[in-house]
Design a protein around this motif. Structure first.
Motif, PDB file in Angstrom:
ATOM      1  N   LEU A 123     -24.514  51.589 -40.382  1.00 29.90           N
ATOM      2  CA  LEU A 123     -23.872  51.077 -41.586  1.00 29.90           C
ATOM      3  C   LEU A 123     -24.896  50.559 -42.581  1.00 29.90           C
ATOM      4  O   LEU A 123     -24.810  50.791 -43.783  1.00 29.90           O
ATOM      5  N   ALA A 124     -25.881  49.844 -42.061  1.00 32.71           N
ATOM      6  CA  ALA A 124     -26.890  49.269 -42.945  1.00 32.71           C
ATOM      7  C   ALA A 124     -27.677  50.356 -43.652  1.00 32.71           C
ATOM      8  O   ALA A 124     -28.039  50.228 -44.818  1.00 32.71           O
ATOM      9  N   GLU A 125     -27.931  51.452 -42.962  1.00 33.30           N
ATOM     10  CA  GLU A 125     -28.790  52.485 -43.518  1.00 33.30           C
ATOM     11  C   GLU A 125     -28.029  53.555 -44.284  1.00 33.30           C
ATOM     12  O   GLU A 125     -28.595  54.563 -44.679  1.00 33.30           O
ATOM     13  N   GLN A 126     -26.735  53.325 -44.511  1.00 30.81           N
ATOM     14  CA  GLN A 126     -25.935  54.442 -45.025  1.00 30.81           C
ATOM     15  C   GLN A 126     -26.302  54.901 -46.418  1.00 30.81           C
ATOM     16  O   GLN A 126     -26.072  56.043 -46.776  1.00 30.81           O
ATOM     17  N   HIS A 127     -26.865  53.990 -47.211  1.00 35.37           N
ATOM     18  CA  HIS A 127     -27.135  54.415 -48.586  1.00 35.37           C
ATOM     19  C   HIS A 127     -28.590  54.731 -48.850  1.00 35.37           C
ATOM     20  O   HIS A 127     -28.951  55.100 -49.944  1.00 35.37           O
TER      21      HIS A 127
ATOM     22  N   VAL B 120     -36.432  57.579 -42.317  1.00 36.97           N
ATOM     23  CA  VAL B 120     -36.065  56.786 -41.136  1.00 36.97           C
ATOM     24  C   VAL B 120     -34.573  56.498 -41.159  1.00 36.97           C
ATOM     25  O   VAL B 120     -33.885  56.578 -40.138  1.00 36.97           O
ATOM     26  N   ALA B 121     -34.065  56.156 -42.349  1.00 36.56           N
ATOM     27  CA  ALA B 121     -32.636  55.858 -42.473  1.00 36.56           C
ATOM     28  C   ALA B 121     -31.804  57.072 -42.117  1.00 36.56           C
ATOM     29  O   ALA B 121     -30.805  56.981 -41.406  1.00 36.56           O
ATOM     30  N   ILE B 122     -32.219  58.221 -42.633  1.00 37.21           N
ATOM     31  CA  ILE B 122     -31.473  59.451 -42.352  1.00 37.21           C
ATOM     32  C   ILE B 122     -31.458  59.724 -40.856  1.00 37.21           C
ATOM     33  O   ILE B 122     -30.430  60.088 -40.274  1.00 37.21           O
ATOM     34  N   ALA B 123     -32.613  59.530 -40.236  1.00 39.91           N
ATOM     35  CA  ALA B 123     -32.693  59.780 -38.793  1.00 39.91           C
ATOM     36  C   ALA B 123     -31.742  58.876 -38.028  1.00 39.91           C
ATOM     37  O   ALA B 123     -30.999  59.325 -37.153  1.00 39.91           O
ATOM     38  N   LEU B 124     -31.732  57.576 -38.398  1.00 43.81           N
ATOM     39  CA  LEU B 124     -30.864  56.640 -37.699  1.00 43.81           C
ATOM     40  C   LEU B 124     -29.399  56.963 -37.931  1.00 43.81           C
ATOM     41  O   LEU B 124     -28.589  56.964 -37.008  1.00 43.81           O
ATOM     42  N   ARG B 125     -29.079  57.262 -39.186  1.00 43.87           N
ATOM     43  CA  ARG B 125     -27.691  57.597 -39.519  1.00 43.87           C
ATOM     44  C   ARG B 125     -27.200  58.788 -38.712  1.00 43.87           C
ATOM     45  O   ARG B 125     -26.133  58.777 -38.136  1.00 43.87           O
ATOM     46  N   THR B 126     -27.998  59.864 -38.708  1.00 43.92           N
ATOM     47  CA  THR B 126     -27.587  61.076 -37.999  1.00 43.92           C
ATOM     48  C   THR B 126     -27.373  60.804 -36.528  1.00 43.92           C
ATOM     49  O   THR B 126     -26.378  61.210 -35.945  1.00 43.92           O
ATOM     50  N   ALA B 127     -28.316  60.065 -35.936  1.00 42.18           N
ATOM     51  CA  ALA B 127     -28.207  59.799 -34.508  1.00 42.18           C
ATOM     52  C   ALA B 127     -26.953  59.014 -34.197  1.00 42.18           C
ATOM     53  O   ALA B 127     -26.265  59.291 -33.218  1.00 42.18           O
TER      54      ALA B 127
END
Lengths: 882, 58
Positions: free
Chosen positions: A559-563, A568-575
């Motif tokens: 949720l935090a990385e959604q925007h 790194v954010a994309i990687a976390l979101r996808t996972a």
């Protein structure tokens, strides 16, 4: 699998329809409004045949590969789709097509009042598309004719300007799923077209002459058998002379010119023995007809010219197909831009842009010209120029370049350079120049040509002297002439281009586009292979490799990385999107996890709500998530009610005043040694989890490297990435890490290539970014890979549409096979030549024997060339995409 | 058989005319695209004749 996944397929594009969009009362279902719109449009105009045709051609007839692949890499051009179904874009304001400047530049006004334009269309994939585009008059009645050139995906549209504007037509094409752009014919394209036309004409004339010469020759041979009136015989011989001279002087001139050009450079090409045969045969025939004595060989000579030109024509067509397919991948420049006129911004075509204009660039749009930012802060994607997908921050005063993409918010830019003065155009010109400086290859057939000519000339001399002594001068001349004619390397000259053509086609079927057939010869040898790391050896995208710590933080992190658009954010979101789906299937497990937390009341409620619905973490409407701040120094802070979630580097967490427990540091150590990125997850004052993000090695990289070694190529990694990451990858692949090959700048890459070239090593360079373009052009073989930037596509000899190294291995294997087929052909044709020369030396050769031997040898090598490369010989099927 | 003195030059003249026609067609660009016509020839004709100029709607 997504919880919204169903088994219902969209009536238009055959992709699955999400559960929420299924309409029980309708017999057609759509996965999105775009598909519904196209389907309705097709139905309304009675064009349902399109679907039948599209399904019938499930394997498109060697269609050009789809628009720049965008599914895997998140950083390419905003094209429509990778699925073989047209989908509209709705993003272009086509009214600029009606602008005066645009019309002046692109529209032809025809005499009868109609207008004509060539439009390059995206999304052309199969013959159903041809059918649909050519029925455009049904959709827009003002269109009189619409004809599609499939290879170049260009439609020539003639329409009545009084009944509809061009913008209407453009919008209809877009709605059907084929966004149009004005087609630009470059100087190079015009040159190609002229060359093609000339080749075709030569071929036609040679064919006509060969056919006629054969008919005349048959009459003469019948005359030998049954007797012929001398007057008739003379007449037929004179006509043969006429036909022969036409063939020799018009299409045949290609060989004379080629041989002469080679001699001037003191190089022997295969054109030389061919030219000798044609020249001697022509002159001898001329003399014999005038003097009314002796044999004439015009039938063999004209067939020779025809067959050899056919081989070359087929080969150059295959190469042009590959070149066309690659040029279709060139990014399309935007057709319009927003320019300030007094106090508003209007859309104008890009040709009407001037230096010092102020333009407005919105999010997602691509820069139309070089310029400086006057207002606005944003992130830009410079992949076109650097090959790196990491977004860079830009602000007032920074330079932006044509072709790059604006990822963030609106920018105002002052134009400094347009059209040919832009950096990208300049780079293209440098690359084009660099390609002409490529180290030349002495082709195999040309090397043979030298020995061949020597042998033939020696035998001819021997025969001449022998027969002069044994018999008379005229007999000697006759036999020598016969020898020189049949010694022509027809089979070899025909077989090699055909073999190469088949090889190019074979490669194209595996999504490997070979623009220059010399690569096969180069790759069949040995040398050095310079490899890029990111994207070629590795997946090219940051992925979550490991997670240490509290699992329940995963949805919060997502949720935090959604925007954020940080890798790194994309990687976390996808996972974690995937993870969330799994969680929803194991509800009990989730509840247990909940009990173990000491979150505050609010947060517990929210967690439950999370589990109860089928929603993705992106729907944050009911989540009391507060401010999310992305910091410049590698971290992100998010408020959840009264709590603070911090995700970031070690430095970021420590700067926020949080002490990191040593156990996390020791967990992090082994990953750091691998060169991976670390993200510490801190809740309020404690570190609760550690995420390890990295770019993983492709599963087949090790296998591919081993095979490359087996084929006598030495792989070396040359990467712009830092030493730690390069060494880690090198170790995994059993390659010796070398400090000189990390942190390599574009200039250094070129220098490394030059170094190897001067040491006489054969060099293959594999790369994708603009920073590789010069190196690609300078290497013996330049291979541009999947997702490559425009300049590297232009600089390379080969373009591989699939990610990974296995296609390169396949190409190397194909090259070896091609080389062995060419060698086979050589042996066979030499065999024929030996027989023919022996017959001529013995004085047994006559025109009709020559007329049989030549086509026979050609047919043999032809059959071998075409069938050997298409037979299955243990080459693996194209590897699946990941 | 002396008819061949007439027939063969006649045939050559015909061939020359055909060749000139071919050259004209090439220069007009009719042979520039050799790949789409094969695709087009497989596609069926439309059932009704469709006149784009006079047929306003279907």
């Amino acid at each position: 699998m997504s919880p919204t996944h169903t088994d219902v397929d969209c009536s238009h594009c055959d992709l699955p329809v999400p559960r929420g969009l299924i309409d029980e009362h309708s017999d057609t279902q759509f996965c999105c409004e775009g598909c519904r719109a196209v389907y309705t449009m097709i139905r309304d105009h009675g064009l349902e045949q399109f679907y039948r045709l599209r399904d019938a051609s499930s394997t498109p007839p060697s269609a050009p590969p789809s628009a720049p692949p965008s599914a895997q890499s998140a950083h390419t051009y905003p094209t429509s789709s990778t699925s073989p179904t047209p989908t509209p874009t709705h993003t272009q304001p086509y009214h600029v097509f009606d602008d005066e400047t645009f019309i002046a530049n692109h529209v032809d006004q025809l005499d009868n009042g109609t207008c004509r334009i060539d439009l390059r269309l995206s999304g052309i994939h199969c013959m159903a598309c041809v059918w649909l585009i050519e029925r455009l008059p049904r959709v827009v009645p003002a269109v009189i004719e619409s004809r599609l050139n499939f290879r170049q995906a260009t439609a020539r549209i003639t329409w009545d300007p009084n009944r509809a504007a061009l913008s209407t037509i453009a919008r209809s094409l877009d709605r059907l799923g084929y966004p149009p752009h004005p087609a630009k014919t470059t100087h190079a394209q015009n040159l190609h077209r002229q060359t093609e036309r000339k080749q075709l004409i030569h071929l036609a004339v040679a064919g006509a002459c060969a056919g006629n010469a054969m008919l005349l020759a048959i009459a003469l041979y019948m005359g030998l058998l049954d007797g012929i009136d001398t007057a008739h015989q003379t007449f037929l011989r004179w006509i043969s002379l006429g036909v022969g001279l036409v063939a020799l002087s018009w299409p045949g001139s290609t060989f004379f010119r080629g041989a002469w050009a080679g001699l001037r450079l003191r190089a022997v090409t295969l054109d030389l023995p061919i030219a000798i045969a044609l020249g001697v045969g022509g002159i001898a025939g001329l003399i014999n007809v005038i003097a009314n004595r002796g044999d004439i060989y015009f039938d063999s000579l004209t067939i020779l010219i025809f067959l050899l030109l056919t081989g070359r024509f087929v080969q150059s067509r295959q190469q042009r197909h590959a070149q066309d397919a690659v040029s279709l991948m060139h990014g399309l420049t935007p057709i319009n831009c927003r320019v300030r006129k007094q106090n508003t911004f209007i859309d104008i075509p890009i040709e009407a842009l001037h230096v010092n204009d102020e333009i407005q660039l919105r999010s997602g749009e691509r820069v139309p010209a070089d310029g400086t930012i006057i207002d606005g802060q944003s992130t830009m994607n410079h992949a076109l120029l650097t090959g790196e997908s990491t977004p860079t921050q830009v602000g007032p005063g920074d330079h932006v370049y044509a072709g790059t993409q604006n990822l963030g918010s609106t920018l105002h830019i002052r134009v400094t350079a347009i059209a040919h003065d832009t950096r990208i155009q300049r780079l293209m010109e440098i690359v084009a120049h660099g390609v002409t400086q490529k180290p030349a290859i002495v082709r195999f057939t040309d090397r043979i040509a030298g020995w061949f000519t020597l042998t033939v000339v020696t035998s001819a001399l021997a025969v001449f002297i022998g027969w002069w002594i044994a018999d008379s001068l005229t007999t000697a001349i006759d036999h020598t002439v016969a020898l020189l004619i049949v010694a022509c390397p027809c089979a070899l000259g025909l077989a090699t281009p055909l073999t190469l053509a088949v090889a190019v086609a074979s490669a194209a079927r595996r999504d490997i586009l070979v623009k220059n057939a010399d690569v096969f010869e180069n790759l069949a040898k040995h040398g050095t292979l310079l490899l890029d790391k990111t994207g070629t050896l590795t997946q090219g995208q940051m992925r979550l490799i490991a997670w240490h710590g509290d699992e329940s933080f995963k949805p919060l992190v997502a949720l935090a990385e959604q925007h954020s658009s940080h890798p790194v954010a994309i990687a976390l979101r996808t996972a974690f999107q995937n993870h969330n789906q799994n969680q929803n299937h194991n509800q009990n497990q989730n509840h247990n996890h909940n009990q173990n937390h000491n979150h505050n009341h609010n947060h517990n409620q929210n967690q439950n709500q999370n589990q109860d619905q089928d929603h993705q973490p992106t729907s944050s409407a009911r989540f009391p998530i507060g401010q999310t701040t992305e910091h410049g120094d590698g971290g992100i802070t998010t408020q959840f009610g009264h709590d603070v979630l911090r995700i970031g580097s070690q430095f970021f967490i420590q700067s926020a005043g949080i002490t990191i427990n040593p156990k996390w540091i020791s967990l992090a150590k082994p990953h750091q040694n691998h060169g991976h990125s670390l993200a510490f997850v801190a809740w309020n004052h404690d570190v609760r989890a550690l995420a390890v993000i990295g770019d993983e090695l492709r599963p087949d990289s090790l296998n591919a490297i081993t095979q490359i070694r087996q084929h006598h190529w030495k792989p070396i990694i040359v990467s712009g990435d830092h030493l730690g990451a390069v060494n880690a990858v090198a170790r995994q692949l059993n390659l010796t890490p070398s400090p000189s090959t990390a942190n390599v700048s574009p200039e250094k890459k070129l220098a490394i290539v030059h170094q190897h070239v001067t040491q006489n090593h054969r060099v293959i360079m594999v790369g994708d970014g603009v920073n590789d373009a010069a190196a690609l052009a300078a290497a013996h073989v330049g291979i541009a890979v999947h997702g490559g930037a425009e300049t590297s596509l232009a600089a390379a000899d080969v373009y591989i549409a699939q990610p990974g190294l296995m296609p390169i291995v396949q190409l190397i294997k194909l090259s070896h096979k091609t080389a062995s087929v060419i060698r086979q052909n050589l042996i066979i044709s030499l065999g024929y030549n030996a027989i023919a020369i022996s017959l001529a030396a013995a004085g047994l050769l006559s025109p009709w024997i020559a007329a049989i031997l030549m086509p026979l040898s050609s047919a043999t090598v032809l059959t071998l060339a075409v069938t050997s490369l298409t037979r299955k010989h243990g080459m693996s099927c194209p590897s699946s995409t990941y | 058989m002396s008819i061949i003195y007439l027939l063969i030059p006649l045939a050559i003249i015909l061939a020359a005319v055909a060749l000139i026609g071919f050259l004209w067609a090439v220069h007009r660009g009719q042979f520039d695209d050799l790949d789409t016509p094969p695709i087009r020839s497989i596609l069926d004709d439309d059932d009704e004749k469709y006149d784009p100029i006079h047929n306003d709607e279907k």
